[in-house]
Design an enzyme around this catalytic site. Sequence first.
Site, PDB file in Angstrom:
ATOM      1  N   SER A  65      29.619 121.591  26.167  1.00  0.00           N
ATOM      2  CA  SER A  65      29.147 122.233  24.929  1.00  0.00           C
ATOM      3  C   SER A  65      27.632 122.247  24.758  1.00  0.00           C
ATOM      4  CB  SER A  65      29.775 121.554  23.717  1.00  0.00           C
ATOM      5  OG  SER A  65      31.073 122.035  23.531  1.00  0.00           O
ATOM      6  N   LYS A  68      26.178 125.615  24.822  1.00  0.00           N
ATOM      7  CA  LYS A  68      26.324 126.554  23.703  1.00  0.00           C
ATOM      8  C   LYS A  68      24.984 126.865  23.035  1.00  0.00           C
ATOM      9  CE  LYS A  68      31.045 125.057  22.601  1.00  0.00           C
ATOM     10  NZ  LYS A  68      31.839 124.113  21.788  1.00  0.00           N
ATOM     11  N   TYR A 192      32.385 131.858  30.561  1.00  0.00           N
ATOM     12  CA  TYR A 192      32.275 130.677  29.689  1.00  0.00           C
ATOM     13  C   TYR A 192      32.547 129.378  30.452  1.00  0.00           C
ATOM     14  CZ  TYR A 192      33.403 127.373  25.935  1.00  0.00           C
ATOM     15  OH  TYR A 192      33.451 126.261  25.122  1.00  0.00           O
ATOM     16  N   TYR A 244      29.356 118.174  16.620  1.00  0.00           N
ATOM     17  CA  TYR A 244      30.671 118.557  16.087  1.00  0.00           C
ATOM     18  C   TYR A 244      30.821 118.061  14.644  1.00  0.00           C
ATOM     19  CZ  TYR A 244      31.287 118.146  21.198  1.00  0.00           C
ATOM     20  OH  TYR A 244      31.122 118.183  22.540  1.00  0.00           O
ATOM     21  N   VAL A 262      31.550 117.420  26.118  1.00  0.00           N
ATOM     22  CA  VAL A 262      32.641 116.489  26.435  1.00  0.00           C
ATOM     23  C   VAL A 262      32.504 115.817  27.800  1.00  0.00           C
ATOM     24  CG1 VAL A 262      34.453 117.381  24.912  1.00  0.00           C
ATOM     25  CG2 VAL A 262      34.141 118.376  27.182  1.00  0.00           C
TER      26      VAL A 262
HETATM   27  N1  LIG Z   1      33.004 120.019  23.309  1.00  0.00           N
HETATM   28  C1  LIG Z   1      32.822 120.533  24.495  1.00  0.00           C
HETATM   29  O1  LIG Z   1      31.984 120.092  25.288  1.00  0.00           O
HETATM   30  C2  LIG Z   1      33.764 121.618  24.816  1.00  0.00           C
HETATM   31  C3  LIG Z   1      33.406 122.421  26.042  1.00  0.00           C
HETATM   32  C4  LIG Z   1      34.582 122.739  26.891  1.00  0.00           C
HETATM   33  N2  LIG Z   1      34.182 123.498  28.018  1.00  0.00           N
HETATM   34  C5  LIG Z   1      35.625 123.474  26.064  1.00  0.00           C
HETATM   35  O2  LIG Z   1      35.500 124.622  25.802  1.00  0.00           O
HETATM   36  O3  LIG Z   1      36.596 122.901  25.659  1.00  0.00           O
END
Ligand SMILES: NC(=O)CC[C@H](N)C(=O)O
Length: 308
Positions: A65, A68, A192, A244, A262
């Site tokens: 994430s 993002k 993605y 988050y 994550v």
């Molecule tokens: N929180 C994350 O790092 C989520 C990224 C992960 N690639 C997902 O889409 O679930």
Amino acid sequence: MPCRTTDELNELVQEAKKYTDGGKVADYIPALAKANPEELSVAIFHDDGTCVSAGDIHQKLTLQSVSKVLTLALALIDYGEEAVFDKVGYEPTGDPFNSIVKLEFSPSKPLNPMINAGALAVTHMIKGKDADERFERILSFIQELAGNSSIGYSDEVAVSEYETSDLNRALCYFLKQHGVIDEDVEELLEVYTKQCAIEMDCLDLARIGCVFAMDGLEPVTNRRLIPAHVARLCKTFMVTCGMYNASGEFAVRVGIPAKSGVSGGIMGSVPNRFGIGILGPALDEKGNSIGGIKLLESMSAKYKMSMF
Ligand SMILES: NC(=O)CC[C@H](N)C(=O)O
């Protein structure tokens, strides 16, 4: 330039490491389950190109994430604010990153670009004639931010996520039904999942954090890599939604723009001072690096990092 280490930072890492056994490595992306839960490393990168580190900073992590915020910057550069925020909103959700529930209330606009639904809508906007060209554009933008053209991606992690992405697939179909995206869902998921699998070490991550800390300027050269208003906007989302549904507590305890993933990565930007890259794969129940957050709390107190 090699990073120096200090006893003080090493001690903070050793102290924070004690918390890693209270966390768990992400395993919903099977390839991530191989990470070492006891690992904890940090790099701090200053705008004059000097850095300080502790732990094994050459250990690689996939961005997950953290990517993002970087695709958001690229989409804003490509399209401008109005077009991007026509597709995605500004508000924190207070829900887990992969939650679908609020999409029902706001079907034509995921609430923000840091949740999966919003990030998928942002990646949808990345320009390019096909999935390969779009991913290449994301990768070269990230290489430029890190000043490291050897950055690549982990095919194993990308494929592992792609094959198990049914929740993200569901989010995409929901977005497509409501006209937020209009492309082939598999193509979007290909871009993605590769974007999330871009791989680097904490030093690269700290250097990118430093670019944001300096409002878009490259460390040392002061070359502009991101327009100042885009860097500012990205940092604002890092504060309000970067950790988050733990972003409020993080703002109180640490008080800097930061984005987690994550894989256990955290990128931090201490405005006008330095960037931080952390790798600590053991996660708390909200999906943030448990050791990484403890480490940032103690760093924030010691180095007076909070912007509030
Ligand atoms: N929180 C994350 O790092 C989520 C990224 C992960 N690639 C997902 O889409 O679930």
